[in-house]
Design a protein around this motif. Structure first.
Motif, PDB file in Angstrom:
ATOM      1  N   HIS A  81       0.832  -1.207   0.000  1.00 58.42           N
ATOM      2  CA  HIS A  81       0.000   0.000   0.000  1.00 58.42           C
ATOM      3  C   HIS A  81       0.866   1.257   0.000  1.00 58.42           C
ATOM      4  O   HIS A  81       0.592   2.215  -0.728  1.00 58.42           O
ATOM      5  N   ILE A 100       2.369   1.739  -3.492  1.00 57.79           N
ATOM      6  CA  ILE A 100       1.396   2.245  -4.461  1.00 57.79           C
ATOM      7  C   ILE A 100       1.113   3.730  -4.203  1.00 57.79           C
ATOM      8  O   ILE A 100       1.046   4.538  -5.141  1.00 57.79           O
ATOM      9  N   ARG A 159       3.933   5.682  -5.650  1.00 62.57           N
ATOM     10  CA  ARG A 159       3.951   5.758  -7.111  1.00 62.57           C
ATOM     11  C   ARG A 159       2.904   6.737  -7.631  1.00 62.57           C
ATOM     12  O   ARG A 159       3.084   7.342  -8.689  1.00 62.57           O
TER      13      ARG A 159
END
Length: 297
Positions: free
Chosen positions: A61, A64, A67
């Motif tokens: 998590h 992500i 990113r």
């Protein structure tokens, strides 16, 4: 936002999928092809239930979120029939209002290089109905140019024609050939021939494939046969031009990599010669790499 309960459902599903992969001949074959065609083995983790059970949701998590933290890192491409003026309003509302930063990332090359040399890997797998799966991957380093892309498409068209006729079609009716030009981490042409048959048929088809490539590399093909390849390639190009997937590739090449492989492509096909094709196949077949993976039931 995080959702632990949904992730646990996802994890259980992936765990069952991992167990199934070890029982499914097609999945075992896919994993094996991916492994033997990748020279950097550490980039191909073992997809097992143990691997799935060790997934750290918090770590995933956070990665992500990192990113997606800066929308300025992305290039957004929209394709389809839409009024640009109307579309720009949605872009301003949903993308233009996102907070961004000017942070620069340190780039590094992911060492994901195709395997080199001439290698054949043959192994057995328990099957209810014994079959033989074969993947022959040919690769050769070359510049990512429009001319090389066109000649690579000619090779794909030629091999598809070879497989769809005569003994090859009898031994394996549903053989598939595809080619592409890789540009990362190095420029390299890839051509893959995949088919399903029996043990004796795999040997016969591989021998026939080698013979056909060798014949073109040494002797070329006749003008009439080459004109048929040209007509087939132009027809496929016209059909593909009607799809959004084609134009997304065109936009990506143009805006992200600065290459225009669309303009003049049909003209490049039309002016290609049998001599150029012979030289291309000679380079790919005699100086390139060939990795053959065979899974027998």
């Amino acid at each position: 936002k995080s959702d632990f309960s949904s992730f646990e459902i996802y994890r259980k599903g992936k765990g069952y999928e991992a167990l199934y992969r070890n029982l499914s001949p097609k999945n075992v074959f896919e994993d094996s092809v991916r492994y033997y065609n990748s020279s950097n083995k550490r980039l191909v983790p073992v997809y097992s239930k143990e691997y799935v059970d060790k997934m750290d949701y918090l770590k995933i998590h956070r990665a992500i979120e990192g990113r997606f933290a800066n929308p300025a890192d992305f290039v957004f491409i929209f394709a389809g029939k839409a009024d640009p003026a109307e579309f720009s309003g949605y872009v301003m509302k949903y993308l233009g209002s996102l907070a961004t930063s000017d942070d620069k990332e340190d780039w590094f090359v992911t060492p994901d290089y195709p395997a080199k040399g001439r290698v054949e890997k043959r192994f057995l797998h328990q099957m209810v109905i014994p079959r033989t799966f074969v993947d022959v991957t040919i690769s050769c380093g070359m510049q990512n140019t429009q001319k090389n892309r066109v000649l690579g498409a000619f090779l794909q068209e030629y091999l598809q024609g070879v497989h769809s006729n005569g003994k090859m079609k009898e031994l394996s009716p549903n053989g598939v050939v595809n080619s592409r030009m890789e540009y990362y981490p190095e420029e390299i042409f890839m051509c893959r021939h995949r088919f399903e048959t029996d043990s004796a048929g795999s040997v016969e088809i591989c021998n026939e494939l080698n013979a056909k490539l060798q014949a073109v590399a040494y002797n070329g093909i006749g003008p009439q046969e080459f004109e048929k390849l040209k007509a087939g390639l132009l027809k496929k190009m016209e059909d593909y031009n009607r799809s959004n997937a084609y134009w997304l590739d065109v936009f990506t090449d143009s805006y992200l990599f600065g290459h225009n492989f669309h303009n003049g492509y049909a003209g490049e096909i039309a002016k290609s010669t049998p001599e150029e094709f012979k030289k291309f196949v000679d380079m790919v077949y005699r100086r390139g790499n060939m990795i053959t993976v065979i899974l027998e039931g």
